[in-house]
Scaffold this motif. Structure first.
Motif, short mmCIF file in Angstrom:
data_model
loop_
_atom_site.label_atom_id
_atom_site.label_comp_id
_atom_site.label_asym_id
_atom_site.label_seq_id
_atom_site.Cartn_x
_atom_site.Cartn_y
_atom_site.Cartn_z
N GLU A 130 0.83 -1.21 0.00
CA GLU A 130 0.00 0.00 0.00
C GLU A 130 0.86 1.26 0.00
O GLU A 130 0.58 2.22 -0.72
N GLU A 131 1.90 1.28 0.81
CA GLU A 131 2.73 2.47 0.97
C GLU A 131 3.74 2.66 -0.17
O GLU A 131 4.01 3.78 -0.57
N LEU A 132 4.31 1.54 -0.66
CA LEU A 132 5.43 1.64 -1.59
C LEU A 132 5.14 1.09 -2.98
O LEU A 132 5.90 1.33 -3.91
N GLY A 133 4.07 0.31 -3.09
CA GLY A 133 3.74 -0.32 -4.37
C GLY A 133 4.25 -1.75 -4.42
O GLY A 133 5.20 -2.11 -3.73
N LYS A 134 3.61 -2.56 -5.25
CA LYS A 134 3.94 -3.99 -5.28
C LYS A 134 5.30 -4.28 -5.89
O LYS A 134 5.86 -5.34 -5.66
N ASP A 135 5.87 -3.35 -6.67
CA ASP A 135 7.15 -3.59 -7.32
C ASP A 135 8.35 -3.08 -6.53
O ASP A 135 9.48 -3.29 -6.94
N ASP A 136 8.10 -2.44 -5.39
CA ASP A 136 9.20 -1.98 -4.56
C ASP A 136 9.97 -3.20 -4.03
O ASP A 136 9.36 -4.21 -3.68
N PRO A 137 11.30 -3.12 -3.97
CA PRO A 137 12.09 -4.26 -3.49
C PRO A 137 11.69 -4.75 -2.10
O PRO A 137 11.68 -5.96 -1.83
N ARG A 138 11.35 -3.83 -1.19
CA ARG A 138 10.93 -4.25 0.15
C ARG A 138 9.61 -5.01 0.10
O ARG A 138 9.45 -6.03 0.77
N SER A 139 8.68 -4.53 -0.71
CA SER A 139 7.39 -5.22 -0.86
C SER A 139 7.59 -6.61 -1.45
O SER A 139 7.01 -7.59 -0.97
N ARG A 140 8.42 -6.70 -2.49
CA ARG A 140 8.67 -8.00 -3.12
C ARG A 140 9.32 -8.97 -2.15
O ARG A 140 8.98 -10.16 -2.11
N ALA A 141 10.28 -8.48 -1.35
CA ALA A 141 10.99 -9.36 -0.40
C ALA A 141 10.02 -9.94 0.62
O ALA A 141 10.05 -11.14 0.92
N VAL A 142 9.15 -9.10 1.17
CA VAL A 142 8.20 -9.57 2.18
C VAL A 142 7.17 -10.50 1.56
O VAL A 142 6.79 -11.51 2.15
N ARG A 143 6.73 -10.20 0.35
CA ARG A 143 5.80 -11.11 -0.32
C ARG A 143 6.45 -12.47 -0.57
O ARG A 143 5.80 -13.50 -0.49
N GLY A 144 7.76 -12.47 -0.85
CA GLY A 144 8.47 -13.73 -1.02
C GLY A 144 8.51 -14.53 0.28
O GLY A 144 8.32 -15.75 0.28
N LEU A 145 8.76 -13.84 1.40
CA LEU A 145 8.74 -14.51 2.70
C LEU A 145 7.35 -15.05 3.01
O LEU A 145 7.21 -16.16 3.54
N LEU A 146 6.34 -14.27 2.67
CA LEU A 146 4.96 -14.70 2.91
C LEU A 146 4.64 -15.96 2.09
O LEU A 146 4.04 -16.91 2.61
N ALA A 147 5.06 -15.98 0.85
CA ALA A 147 4.85 -17.18 0.02
C ALA A 147 5.57 -18.38 0.62
O ALA A 147 5.02 -19.50 0.65
N ARG A 148 6.79 -18.16 1.11
CA ARG A 148 7.54 -19.24 1.74
C ARG A 148 6.80 -19.75 2.98
O ARG A 148 6.65 -20.95 3.18
N ALA A 149 6.29 -18.83 3.80
CA ALA A 149 5.57 -19.22 5.01
C ALA A 149 4.30 -19.98 4.67
O ALA A 149 3.97 -20.97 5.32
N ARG A 150 3.59 -19.53 3.68
CA ARG A 150 2.36 -20.22 3.27
C ARG A 150 2.66 -21.61 2.74
O ARG A 150 1.91 -22.55 2.97
N GLY A 151 3.79 -21.75 2.02
CA GLY A 151 4.19 -23.06 1.52
C GLY A 151 4.53 -24.01 2.65
O GLY A 151 4.14 -25.17 2.63
N VAL A 152 5.21 -23.51 3.66
CA VAL A 152 5.55 -24.33 4.83
C VAL A 152 4.29 -24.68 5.58
O VAL A 152 4.11 -25.83 6.00
N ASP A 153 3.40 -23.71 5.73
CA ASP A 153 2.15 -23.93 6.48
C ASP A 153 1.26 -24.96 5.79
O ASP A 153 0.55 -25.71 6.44
N ALA A 154 1.36 -25.00 4.46
CA ALA A 154 0.54 -25.94 3.70
C ALA A 154 1.19 -27.32 3.61
O ALA A 154 0.68 -28.21 2.98
N GLY A 155 2.35 -27.44 4.28
CA GLY A 155 3.04 -28.72 4.28
C GLY A 155 4.01 -28.88 3.14
O GLY A 155 4.54 -29.94 2.89
#
Length: 115
Positions: free
Chosen positions: A89-114
């Motif tokens: 919301e603050e920086l946009g989806k293409d900002d490096p910080r946004s992309r990095a956190v979205r990558g961590l979130l995808a990793r967490a969701r993958g682990v959570d899903a087994g």
């Protein structure tokens, strides 16, 4: 020097958290990052809304990363979700910080899903 509870401690605590993460000590990182987040949450209107939201999102995201690295996926997910949403919301989806956190979130969701 700096009084206990001062917002001036947030940046050093976040730097310590990052260093502990990079050194492979997620539990130690989480302690520093929880303290930084507690200070930020108590800040209220002490800072400009945009910078305050971004600082909280950074702290939440780093704490989420530390918890994820420590195997605490269920506790990491909401922090990463909030951090990612705020940074996008603050920086946009293409900002490096946004992309990095979205990558961590995808990793967490993958682990959570087994995965």
């Amino acid at each position: 020097v700096v009084p206990e509870g001062s917002l001036e401690l947030v940046s050093p605590l976040m730097r310590l958290g990052r260093l502990e993460l990079r050194a492979g000590r997620p539990e130690a990182a989480a302690g520093h990052l929880r303290e930084a987040l507690t200070l930020l949450e108590s800040e209220g209107d002490a800072a400009a809304p945009g910078s305050s939201a971004q600082r909280r999102a950074d702290a939440e995201s780093l704490l989420g990363e530390a918890l994820l690295d420590a195997g605490e996926v269920a506790r990491a997910l909401p922090l990463l979700e909030r951090g990612a949403a705020t940074l996008v919301e603050e920086l946009g989806k293409d900002d490096p910080r946004s992309r990095a956190v979205r990558g961590l979130l995808a990793r967490a969701r993958g682990v959570d899903a087994g995965g």
